[in-house]
Design a protein around this motif. Structure first.
Motif, PDB file in Angstrom:
ATOM      1  N   LEU A 619       5.512  -8.337 -10.366  1.00 50.14           N
ATOM      2  CA  LEU A 619       5.138  -8.437  -8.963  1.00 50.14           C
ATOM      3  C   LEU A 619       3.886  -9.261  -8.778  1.00 50.14           C
ATOM      4  O   LEU A 619       2.994  -9.278  -9.629  1.00 50.14           O
ATOM      5  CB  LEU A 619       4.923  -7.040  -8.381  1.00 50.14           C
ATOM      6  CG  LEU A 619       6.132  -6.104  -8.431  1.00 50.14           C
ATOM      7  CD1 LEU A 619       5.748  -4.721  -7.902  1.00 50.14           C
ATOM      8  CD2 LEU A 619       7.303  -6.672  -7.645  1.00 50.14           C
ATOM      9  N   THR A 620       3.794  -9.920  -7.621  1.00 43.93           N
ATOM     10  CA  THR A 620       2.587 -10.639  -7.237  1.00 43.93           C
ATOM     11  C   THR A 620       1.840  -9.825  -6.196  1.00 43.93           C
ATOM     12  O   THR A 620       2.395  -8.917  -5.576  1.00 43.93           O
ATOM     13  CB  THR A 620       2.923 -12.013  -6.652  1.00 43.93           C
ATOM     14  OG1 THR A 620       3.608 -11.826  -5.397  1.00 43.93           O
ATOM     15  CG2 THR A 620       3.794 -12.809  -7.603  1.00 43.93           C
ATOM     16  N   ASP A 622       0.942 -10.867  -3.346  1.00 47.43           N
ATOM     17  CA  ASP A 622       1.593 -11.113  -2.046  1.00 47.43           C
ATOM     18  C   ASP A 622       2.830 -10.225  -1.879  1.00 47.43           C
ATOM     19  O   ASP A 622       3.098  -9.713  -0.790  1.00 47.43           O
ATOM     20  CB  ASP A 622       1.983 -12.582  -1.905  1.00 47.43           C
ATOM     21  CG  ASP A 622       0.795 -13.483  -1.638  1.00 47.43           C
ATOM     22  OD1 ASP A 622      -0.280 -12.943  -1.269  1.00 47.43           O
ATOM     23  OD2 ASP A 622       0.923 -14.711  -1.793  1.00 47.43           O
ATOM     24  N   ASP A 623       3.607 -10.063  -2.944  1.00 49.95           N
ATOM     25  CA  ASP A 623       4.759  -9.151  -2.896  1.00 49.95           C
ATOM     26  C   ASP A 623       4.316  -7.773  -2.430  1.00 49.95           C
ATOM     27  O   ASP A 623       4.937  -7.154  -1.558  1.00 49.95           O
ATOM     28  CB  ASP A 623       5.395  -8.989  -4.296  1.00 49.95           C
ATOM     29  CG  ASP A 623       6.167 -10.206  -4.751  1.00 49.95           C
ATOM     30  OD1 ASP A 623       6.640 -10.977  -3.893  1.00 49.95           O
ATOM     31  OD2 ASP A 623       6.299 -10.384  -5.974  1.00 49.95           O
ATOM     32  N   ASN A 626       2.685  -7.477   1.262  1.00 44.99           N
ATOM     33  CA  ASN A 626       3.713  -7.606   2.291  1.00 44.99           C
ATOM     34  C   ASN A 626       4.424  -6.290   2.516  1.00 44.99           C
ATOM     35  O   ASN A 626       4.807  -5.950   3.640  1.00 44.99           O
ATOM     36  CB  ASN A 626       4.733  -8.677   1.897  1.00 44.99           C
ATOM     37  CG  ASN A 626       5.846  -8.804   2.925  1.00 44.99           C
ATOM     38  OD1 ASN A 626       5.606  -9.098   4.091  1.00 44.99           O
ATOM     39  ND2 ASN A 626       7.083  -8.561   2.495  1.00 44.99           N
ATOM     40  N   ILE A 638      12.056  -6.743  -1.676  1.00 46.12           N
ATOM     41  CA  ILE A 638      11.431  -7.651  -2.634  1.00 46.12           C
ATOM     42  C   ILE A 638      12.574  -8.304  -3.398  1.00 46.12           C
ATOM     43  O   ILE A 638      13.164  -7.719  -4.310  1.00 46.12           O
ATOM     44  CB  ILE A 638      10.482  -6.923  -3.605  1.00 46.12           C
ATOM     45  CG1 ILE A 638       9.440  -6.098  -2.836  1.00 46.12           C
ATOM     46  CG2 ILE A 638       9.788  -7.926  -4.526  1.00 46.12           C
ATOM     47  CD1 ILE A 638       8.519  -5.285  -3.735  1.00 46.12           C
ATOM     48  N   SER A 640      12.743 -10.655  -5.535  1.00 44.00           N
ATOM     49  CA  SER A 640      12.575 -11.028  -6.939  1.00 44.00           C
ATOM     50  C   SER A 640      12.988  -9.919  -7.888  1.00 44.00           C
ATOM     51  O   SER A 640      13.353 -10.189  -9.044  1.00 44.00           O
ATOM     52  CB  SER A 640      11.113 -11.421  -7.207  1.00 44.00           C
ATOM     53  OG  SER A 640      10.258 -10.293  -6.999  1.00 44.00           O
TER      54      SER A 640
END
Length: 989
Positions: A619-620, A622-623, A626, A638, A640
């Motif tokens: 995970l980032t 930003d993920d 958000n 998510i 991804s």
């Protein structure tokens, strides 16, 4: 027209619409999550990987083919809950049941305008609900139409009390009963034709965001013009008393139906020899009034029990002086002033006070209490016999088997209650005279039929929390009374109290935690306990003590009490995320890794499985942000990791939505009524049926059940909370959550914790203050029980052959509250959210805030404390820090908590390992794009038109200086009319 004038018209127009287009699109994108809750969030289509198409991914099986089919059974369940939740409080001379087909007259504006539920997030859609008249007629009664029409007309033209959420000035405190002198002659004359009984309906509502008033002549909103000095909202007013007298003058049989969302002062009714029967029906939801008809005619034998103590005089309750609006004189913040409420009564809430005060001869019980806690009558009689007892050792359980025999003439159910009495030493740990240990409800027993029920509770449950001494739970040496009772006050006939002896005091400290605790409970709220004194002390609240009720009786805050301590003032100040990061030794975790995992790969794995670290590494920031900053009624997708979006809905009486009518579900009776059933099986059935509705609606999470305590009868949200007793509350909530979990729905226990009044709840967060014994034994206990006891099995795919295995999960969601505990916002309290909830109780799952619109609810503080999700929309709330090692570590943990919950829910139905998800935007996104393109094309055309016109006008011509007269050399038209100038010829597009 000159170029200058032409451009002066068109440039502002083009600029305006260009700016409007840009701003509208930016705003829609910024607030897209809010827009999605109203207009739709689009759909995610799951495509299973090659070779997995035949795998069974319906982890949660629906029992219905359609929502209509599900709701048909739900309506039946609503009626069943109400039928068992109605309390027969009085029935002199066998006044009830009435004869089948009796002709009755209903009196009271609430007979035509009843209370179905409460207002706010706990409300439900009752636009098609069965009303009282219809419910009685469905049972075969003949209802006086003339009297009914009179009250219906009056109700339509005269308002009554109404709580407007968080807007006290707009709320109404008008009882609104029709004055007897306004009864029409036709209505009074009709009484004689429908005179088998008068059914007098008394109603009181409740709502989120406002409390009921203790003074009808001093209210923040619309006052009742007929209120009298010294009157409060939960006693009968002059019009209701006059109506009761009118009924007694015209009818031989008078039945009072209390359609209220909280307890009321009913002594005047109970003591009135001309009132034959009293029924406490609460707020019955969609079809509950059908049950009222069935109880009145005896089709159903009432088996409900009270969940609160119905006191004779609320002004003599120990909470009376410390409920409402109290402001600190020295707290000033960017978010406003500071407000507080002191729980000076300590552990002596509800029956714990009244039973103890009676035992200490401080009150006359019969004068002080109208209906005890756990009280209710029946149309039949029962005999109880103690069949067996197993007292166990101090690490075990106390188990009693009680045989219940119906010795009467009609079928019915009964409730068996067991209480314990702990040894008390004056000046020692405070202990109530009796505390509910367990309860059980029988099946329907025919006359002469018997059933043996089992009641069990742990010996360790009898320990008391000693915050001033050991700082731990303590099971003191001595004799403990074990009492089988019909209610909190009365022993069962023929069953003498038992004695359980503890030979040596046991302290459940760090080296010896209670067996139910992950780690030992130790003092976590010393800062709040420090606000109290055991004797009346200037500037401190007083702990009510059994040793001296008179000398420690709670009083309203003095001017000295309104001066906050330095610690409280500091806690009210803004949270400093930068300072927290600088003081932390956290190490920056991995983000954005490419480990090839999907969320579904973690279904069925334990919370501590090391594979979670690999998934979280992907995970980032930003993920994560958000998701957690757009947490209102959903968890965001998510893509991804192939995490689908979820739908999370209010409220405790069934699914409801402020934003989307598609998610308004079945209107269940209020939790107040559900608890009055004292039926754990019915609570489970309700949760299970909610789960079925979720599968039909596409819902995954449920902001319920609500577990706050009925500390005061004036609390505006008592309708959506179960009881004054934490064990009854926690036991019912456990069953509801278990039922929902059986269909893959995660439940958010709320509002954690001490959210026990509405006044000032969002006004910088009212500071709820109690000593740690009261906090733990009363206000946290209701949450502790389901956190430890909720359990369910989930299906998951365990290998690359599609094999289905099962795993066990527990309570996986929680909602924090608006209030502060001491000076610290509950959602930002590490003591509450981490030390108690997670470390002590072993909670694994995610915590969401209550609606996070208010300045003092700092997201950074919340996630550092152990709260994971913000019930809000970006950019209404932002994180101050997303780059430090502490911040990223905290953000990573929020996703661990939330993803663990989602992956083990029905949100994963249809998803196999290696699946892909395709997102299809909602229709409004296409309209947004189409409208933007259309406006853009029009703007482009306008720009082209203006450009062409300006170039054409300026070709080979010099601009005319200001003040120059038009040339007379222009050619004239053939009929002497001026030909149009070139700059007046419309440009072609």
């Amino acid at each position: 027209m000159s170029n200058r004038k032409y451009l002066g018209i068109w440039i502002p127009i083009i600029a305006f619409f260009t700016i409007l287009l840009v701003v509208a699109n930016v705003a829609i994108n910024i607030y897209s999550k809010w827009v999605e809750t109203v207009l739709g969030a689009g759909t995610y289509t799951v495509e299973q990987a090659s070779g997995t198409e035949s795998w069974d991914t319906d982890y949660n099986q629906a029992s219905y083919d359609s929502l209509d089919a599900e709701q048909a059974d739900a309506y039946d369940l609503v009626e069943e809950i109400e039928s068992e939740g109605i309390v027969l409080a009085k029935n002199d001379n066998g006044a009830l049941p009435l004869s089948s087909g009796a002709a009755v007259t209903m009196l009271g504006r609430d007979s035509a305008d009843p209370v179905y539920g409460g207002a706010g997030s706990g409300s439900v859609d009752t636009s098609t609900a069965v009303d009282i008249k219809t419910g009685l007629e469905n049972a075969g009664f003949s209802v006086n139409p003339t009297a009914y029409s009179m009250f219906a007309d009056y109700a339509a033209n005269n308002g009554k009390a109404d709580i407007v959420m968080d807007d006290p000035a707009s709320s109404s405190y008008v009882i609104g009963e029709m004055p007897v002198d306004q009864y029409t002659t036709d209505a009074v004359d009709s009484f004689s034709s429908y005179n088998d009984a008068a059914i007098v309906v008394i109603g009181r509502g409740g709502g989120e965001g406002g409390d009921l008033t203790q003074d009808m002549t001093d209210v923040p909103g619309t006052a009742d013009p007929r209120a009298q000095a010294g009157e409060h909202q939960l006693e009968l007013n002059q019009d209701e008393k006059a109506m009761l007298a009118e009924a007694e003058a015209n009818f031989d049989k008078v039945i009072v139906v209390v359609n209220a969302s909280t307890s009321m002062e009913m002594g005047i009714v109970q003591d009135d020899p001309n009132v034959d029967a009293v029924l406490l029906v609460g707020s019955p939801g969609q079809t509950g009034f059908n049950a009222l008809g069935d109880v009145l005619d005896g089709t159903v034998n009432p088996s409900g029990r009270t969940t609160d103590t119905w006191a004779a005089d609320f002004t003599q309750d120990p909470t009376w002086n410390n409920f409402g609006n109290y402001e600190y004189s020295n707290v000033s913040t960017d978010n406003g002033s500071g407000y507080f409420v002191q729980y000076e009564e300590g552990i002596y809430v509800g029956y714990r006070y009244y039973e103890t005060a009676a035992a200490e001869n401080y009150i006359n019980y019969d004068d002080a209490v109208v209906y005890p806690f756990g009280y209710g009558l029946s149309y039949t009689n029962f005999q109880w016999d103690l069949v067996s007892e197993d007292m166990g050792d101090t690490n075990g359980d106390i188990t009693l088997d009680v045989q219940v025999t119906n010795t009467g003439d009609v079928a019915g159910k009964d409730v068996v209650e067991v209480y314990y009495n702990a040894p008390y030493t004056p000046g020692g740990i405070e202990k109530a005279e009796v505390v509910l240990g367990d309860y059980a409800k029988t099946d329907v027993l025919q006359p002469g039929e018997s059933q043996t029920v089992t009641l069990t509770f742990a010996v360790q449950d009898m320990a008391s929390y000693d915050y001033e001494g050991a700082g731990a739970y303590v099971l003191e040496a001595g004799d403990y009374g074990i009492r089988v009772q019909t209610d909190s006050h009365n022993l069962a006939d023929g069953i003498d109290p038992l004695t359980y002896t503890v030979n040596d005091t046991i302290t459940y400290g760090e080296d010896n935690p209670r067996s139910s605790d992950a780690v030992a409970a130790t003092n976590e709220f010393d800062d709040v306990s420090a606000l109290f004194s055991d004797t009346p002390t200037e500037g401190l609240a007083t702990n009510l003590s059994r040793a001296d009720f008179a000398g420690t009786w709670p009083t309203s805050p003095t001017d000295a009490d309104k001066v906050a301590s330095d610690a409280i003032v500091a806690d009210f100040q803004a949270y400093d995320a930068t300072a927290a990061a600088e003081a932390s030794d956290a190490e920056m975790p991995t983000t954005g890794a490419n480990n090839g995992l999907q969320l579904i790969d973690l279904r069925g794995k334990s919370y501590d499985d090391p594979v979670w670290d690999l998934l979280l590494d992907q995970l980032t920031v930003d993920d994560i942000t958000n998701v957690i900053l757009n947490g209102a009624y959903n968890t965001a997708a998510i893509e991804s990791i192939v995490k689908p979006a979820t739908v999370d809905l209010d409220g405790p009486a069934g699914f409801s939505s402020f934003l989307n009518d598609d998610y308004n579900g079945t209107a269940y009776p209020s939790e107040y009524v559900i608890a009055q059933t004292w039926n754990k099986d019915l609570a489970y059935k309700m949760g299970q049926q909610i789960g079925e509705e979720a599968l039909q609606m596409g819902a995954n999470g449920w902001y319920a059940p609500a577990l706050n305590i009925h500390r005061s009868p004036f609390a505006g949200r008592n309708f959506e909370y179960y009881s004054e007793d934490p064990y009854l509350t926690g036991a019912m909530a456990t069953q509801v959550s278990d039922g929902a979990l059986s269909k893959g729905v995660y439940t958010f226990l709320k509002h954690f914790a001490m959210n026990d009044q509405e006044t000032n709840r969002t006004n910088n967060g009212v500071s709820s203050q109690a000593n740690e014994q009261a906090i733990r034994e009363i206000y946290l206990k209701a949450f502790e029980i389901p956190v430890k006891d909720v359990s369910g099995e989930i299906n998951y795919i365990s290998d690359d052959q599609g094999t289905i295995s099962t795993a066990t999960v527990g309570q996986m969601a929680m909602m924090s509250s608006f209030n502060r505990i001491g000076g610290t916002w509950a959602g930002g309290s590490k003591a509450l959210m981490t030390n108690v909830l997670r470390d002590e109780w072993g909670f694994q799952g995610f915590v969401i805030t209550d609606f996070n619109l208010y300045g003092y609810m700092y997201p950074d503080q919340g996630i550092d404390a152990g709260t994971d999700h913000m019930l809000t929309f970006a950019p209404m709330k932002e994180l101050a820090d997303t780059t430090s090692a502490l911040a990223v570590t905290n953000l990573r943990k929020t996703m661990h908590d939330m993803l663990y919950t989602v992956v083990n829910s029905n949100a994963m139905d249809g998803i196999a390992p290696a699946s892909t998800i395709t997102y299809t935007p909602p229709a409004w996104r296409y309209w947004q794009l189409a409208i933007s393109i259309a406006i853009g094309l029009l703007l482009a055309a306008a720009i082209v038109m203006v450009t062409v016109r300006v170039r054409k006008h300026g070709k080979g011509e010099a601009p005319e200086p200001e003040g120059t007269e038009p040339s007379t050399d222009e050619p004239q038209g053939s009929e002497g009319v001026d030909a149009p100038a070139e700059d007046e010829v419309p440009a072609k597009s």
